[in-house]
Design a protein around this motif. Structure first.
Motif, mmCIF file in Angstrom:
data_model
loop_
_atom_site.group_PDB
_atom_site.id
_atom_site.type_symbol
_atom_site.label_atom_id
_atom_site.label_comp_id
_atom_site.label_asym_id
_atom_site.label_seq_id
_atom_site.Cartn_x
_atom_site.Cartn_y
_atom_site.Cartn_z
ATOM 1 N N PRO A 393 3.126 -3.558 9.624
ATOM 2 C CA PRO A 393 1.979 -2.770 9.159
ATOM 3 C C PRO A 393 1.383 -1.816 10.197
ATOM 4 O O PRO A 393 0.573 -0.964 9.826
ATOM 5 N N TRP A 399 2.830 2.070 5.446
ATOM 6 C CA TRP A 399 1.779 2.478 4.519
ATOM 7 C C TRP A 399 2.211 3.667 3.672
ATOM 8 O O TRP A 399 1.791 3.802 2.512
ATOM 9 N N LYS A 402 4.247 2.047 0.953
ATOM 10 C CA LYS A 402 3.378 1.226 0.092
ATOM 11 C C LYS A 402 2.543 2.081 -0.857
ATOM 12 O O LYS A 402 2.491 1.822 -2.073
ATOM 13 N N GLU A 403 1.881 3.100 -0.311
ATOM 14 C CA GLU A 403 0.945 3.877 -1.110
ATOM 15 C C GLU A 403 1.648 4.775 -2.119
ATOM 16 O O GLU A 403 1.223 4.887 -3.265
ATOM 17 N N LEU A 407 2.655 -0.228 -4.247
ATOM 18 C CA LEU A 407 3.029 -1.628 -4.064
ATOM 19 C C LEU A 407 1.919 -2.415 -3.381
ATOM 20 O O LEU A 407 1.062 -1.844 -2.701
ATOM 21 N N THR A 408 1.969 -3.733 -3.538
ATOM 22 C CA THR A 408 1.083 -4.612 -2.779
ATOM 23 C C THR A 408 1.705 -4.828 -1.399
ATOM 24 O O THR A 408 2.855 -4.453 -1.152
ATOM 25 N N ILE A 409 0.941 -5.463 -0.509
ATOM 26 C CA ILE A 409 1.469 -5.778 0.828
ATOM 27 C C ILE A 409 2.713 -6.647 0.710
ATOM 28 O O ILE A 409 3.741 -6.396 1.362
ATOM 29 N N GLU A 411 4.782 -6.966 -1.785
ATOM 30 C CA GLU A 411 5.895 -6.210 -2.372
ATOM 31 C C GLU A 411 6.483 -5.227 -1.367
ATOM 32 O O GLU A 411 7.693 -4.981 -1.352
ATOM 33 N N THR A 412 5.635 -4.683 -0.502
ATOM 34 C CA THR A 412 6.115 -3.757 0.532
ATOM 35 C C THR A 412 6.991 -4.494 1.538
ATOM 36 O O THR A 412 8.002 -3.953 2.016
ATOM 37 N N TRP A 416 10.316 -2.483 1.634
ATOM 38 C CA TRP A 416 10.398 -1.634 2.821
ATOM 39 C C TRP A 416 10.803 -2.411 4.071
ATOM 40 O O TRP A 416 11.726 -2.006 4.793
#
Length: 439
Positions: A393, A399, A402-403, A407-409, A411-412, A416
């Motif tokens: 992170p 980010w 994610k953005e 996605l949620t944290i 799911e990221t 990713w």
């Protein structure tokens, strides 16, 4: 004691970047000063050493990085990138569209920095997902995997190019080895990895982008777009082949090697792009030059960060830390390739920046190349692979992914972070495998 000071210096670098949120360039220069003084380097020599390291690094990279940004910007503003994407989609068909996007990311990513390539291609990913009526991540993951792999393995990207300069590696040969690693890494971390996260189906975000969709008449042809984008890669690859297959006193070899040097290859490609993506598309020279200026503004801080990494590298060399580590490793059975990967991985997880991780590792392990006789080109790729791992992170790329994909944290991390770790591990395995044949 030298290793303890180095560890403290790296911890300070982490602290300044992650906690204090100090700019990476300022952090690198400050840590270089502190480490140089603590390691016993005469205070009068600290600033000249920093200047020497910064200048030597940028001297070999400024043209490559700046011209690479210009090429990418010209390709984006002309519609060339969109032409490459849409043509490949038509060729592959909607069922295999993820492979088309993967190839698009690979081609476009060679000339663009990861963040620029991501922002450039994400509107196309959204459009393709909607028009083809397929899950967003089915095309998003392959695109991100292709961009990331080119960022870690393929010159003229700043990371692998900078490490090649530090290790005194042949950039053409690095490109050939890097391509061998990048292809399976992208396939495994892209289209194949998506099969493990099919349960995730985020909606296409609304209002996050306002893409410019070029008309058929506005875009250059596919042949023009793809050939212009690949000119630097082709020239460097031909140069590497010439070195391996032709006599050193051959006029043809000398010409091909000259044309394939990164500075020359990028200069030629930008000159051609000014015509194919600019003047030939009806733009005036003034308009083309504005695009070029905008590209340089975007990468100005990246240049400084790369230079800062070179400054830290030079401090570590001049203070004797590199030789000290080399002496410790002289009797070790641990492969220098694995050591470079491990150090880069630890720094990447701690700091977040792949570029900082790669450059810091370069300064630490560079002396091992001469002492061990390991291939400097494979050391470049081992370092690059380690610098890609996880993408925690504290990495802006986390980010960004994610953005844009909503996605949620958790799911990221599943998508990713798994993608980045897969590329890193596949890269290491590939480096070790190639070393069996060329080592």
């Amino acid at each position: 004691m030298p290793l303890f000071i180095l560890a403290c210096g790296i911890f300070l670098l982490f602290f300044l970047i992650v906690k204090v949120k100090l700019n990476s360039f300022l952090s690198l220069v400050l840590v270089a000063m502190v480490v140089g003084y603590a390691e016993g380097l005469p205070i009068i020599k600290i600033l000249p050493t920093i200047q020497s390291g910064l200048g030597a690094t940028l001297g070999g990279l400024a043209i490559v990085i700046s011209f690479g940004a210009m090429l990418g910007k010209l390709m984006a503003e002309s519609g060339g990138a969109q032409r490459i994407a849409t043509t490949l989609i038509n060729v592959f068909g909607r069922k295999n569209v993820k492979w088309a996007v993967c190839l698009t990311g690979f081609v476009v990513g060679i000339a663009l920095f990861y963040e620029i390539g991501f922002v450039l291609l994400i509107p196309l990913v959204f459009t393709i997902a909607v028009e083809a009526k397929i899950p967003l991540l089915e095309v998003g993951i392959p695109m991100a995997a292709a961009l990331s792999a080119t960022h870690g393995f393929l010159p003229p990207h700043p990371g692998p190019t900078a490490i090649a300069v530090i290790y005194n590696a042949d950039i053409g040969l690095t490109l050939l080895y890097g391509a061998i690693l990048a292809v399976p890494a992208v396939i495994i971390a892209g289209p194949l990895l998506y099969n493990t996260v099919k349960d995730l189906n985020p909606a296409v975000p609304q209002g996050l982008y306002s893409p410019k969709v070029f008309t058929e008449e506005e875009m250059p042809s596919f042949l023009t777009s793809i050939s212009t984008a690949l000119i630097p890669v082709i020239l460097m690859a031909v140069s590497a082949v010439a070195k391996l297959t032709m006599s050193g006193d051959s006029v043809v070899q000398n010409v091909l090697v000259f044309l394939g040097t990164p500075d020359m290859a990028m200069s030629i490609s930008v000159g051609i792009a000014i015509f194919t993506f600019g003047l030939n598309r009806g733009k005036s020279m003034t308009e083309v030059m504005k695009i070029v200026e905008q590209a340089v503004l975007v990468i100005a801080m990246i240049l400084l960060i790369v230079g800062g990494g070179g400054a830290l590298k030079q401090i570590l060399i001049e203070s004797g830390v590199g030789k000290y580590i080399g002496a410790l490793m002289a009797g070790s059975n641990l492969s220098p390739l694995l050591l470079a990967w491990l150090i880069a991985a630890v720094i990447r997880i701690s700091v977040g920046s792949a570029t900082v991780a790669a450059l810091t590792t370069g300064g630490i392990v560079a002396p091992l190349i001469a002492m061990s006789g390991v291939s400097p080109e494979l050391m470049v790729l081992a370092t690059g692979a380690g610098s890609l791992i996880v993408s925690p992170p504290n990495d802006p790329g986390f980010w960004l992914f994610k953005e844009f994909f909503g996605l949620t944290i958790k799911e990221t991390v599943r998508t990713w972070c798994a993608l980045e770790t897969t590329i890193s591990v596949v890269g290491l395995i590939g480096v070790l495998a190639i070393n069996v044949f060329v080592g």
